[in-house]
Design a protein around this motif. Structure first.
Motif, PDB file in Angstrom:
ATOM      1  N   THR A  41     -56.628  49.204  14.271  1.00 57.72           N
ATOM      2  CA  THR A  41     -57.092  50.469  14.857  1.00 57.72           C
ATOM      3  C   THR A  41     -58.408  50.903  14.213  1.00 57.72           C
ATOM      4  O   THR A  41     -59.298  51.432  14.893  1.00 57.72           O
ATOM      5  N   SER A  59     -54.342  56.103  17.338  1.00 54.12           N
ATOM      6  CA  SER A  59     -53.548  54.893  17.542  1.00 54.12           C
ATOM      7  C   SER A  59     -52.652  55.058  18.763  1.00 54.12           C
ATOM      8  O   SER A  59     -51.952  56.051  18.910  1.00 54.12           O
ATOM      9  N   ASP A  79     -51.718  49.286  22.455  1.00 51.37           N
ATOM     10  CA  ASP A  79     -50.907  48.787  21.355  1.00 51.37           C
ATOM     11  C   ASP A  79     -49.551  48.443  21.974  1.00 51.37           C
ATOM     12  O   ASP A  79     -48.776  49.332  22.318  1.00 51.37           O
ATOM     13  N   GLU A 106     -53.843  45.604  20.675  1.00 49.77           N
ATOM     14  CA  GLU A 106     -53.239  45.352  19.369  1.00 49.77           C
ATOM     15  C   GLU A 106     -51.867  44.703  19.569  1.00 49.77           C
ATOM     16  O   GLU A 106     -51.162  45.038  20.498  1.00 49.77           O
TER      17      GLU A 106
HETATM   18 MG    MG Z   1     -52.939  50.147  15.012  1.00 48.47          MG
END
Ligand code: MG
Ligand code: ADP
Length: 156
Positions: A41, A59, A79, A106
């Motif tokens: 991040t 995030s 993510d 991510e």
């Molecule tokens: Mg992260």
């Protein structure tokens, strides 16, 4: 070709993200892998800055995806750690990958089966024997464009 880089601070990781940003165009896919707290991040924050995004990057761990439209091109920051297996389809991942912005993912291993052929993967590793703030980044470009990009970015 050299494909690793060691950084000594969160700022340096951000600077690398910022340096990558000017090369990026819509539909580019950046995969960020590595353990929790490795710096994925943090890297994205630098990348966002380089795209001219001024909204703070948070995030997307709980929201899975956050969209930023206030830069040179849109940034879609995902993510997928908490995604159920095959959940990329429900999320409409493919539409993002074929869309109008840069996609940063991510924990890409959780959507490994749903990825296009071309992307830039960056693996972040801590090395505690070298101190809390040291990270080694390994660049794995897939596709000619990303190979060239990394070559220009980190040189030989
Ligand atoms: Mg992260
Ligand atoms: P991830 O998204 O991989 O879980 P984050 O970027 O959210 O990781 O968190 C990384 C944490 O480690 C932050 O608190 C950051 O300040 C710290 N940190 C220390 N050194 C570094 C470094 N070299 N690169 C990135 N983050 C670092």
């Amino acid at each position: 070709m050299k494909n690793t880089m060691t950084v000594n601070s969160a700022d340096q990781t951000m600077q690398l993200g910022e340096k990558l940003a000017p090369f990026l165009q819509p539909r580019d896919l950046i995969l960020l892998d590595g353990d929790l707290g490795a710096g994925k991040t943090t890297f994205t924050k630098g990348l966002a800055k380089g795209l001219g995004i001024s909204r703070p990057i948070k995030s997307p761990t709980f929201t899975i995806i956050r969209e930023y439209q206030d830069g040179r091109i849109p940034l879609y920051h995902m993510d997928v750690y908490r995604l159920e297996e095959g959940g990329g389809e429900d999320l409409g991942l493919e539409e993002y990958f074929n869309g109008d912005g840069v996609n940063v993912v991510e924990w890409s291993k959780f959507v490994a089966g749903e990825l296009p052929n071309h992307y830039l993967r960056i693996i972040f590793k801590r090395d505690d024997s070298k101190g809390d703030n040291v990270r080694t980044l390994t660049f794995e470009p897939k596709g000619e464009r990303f190979v060239k990009m990394i070559h220009e970015m980190i040189g030989d």
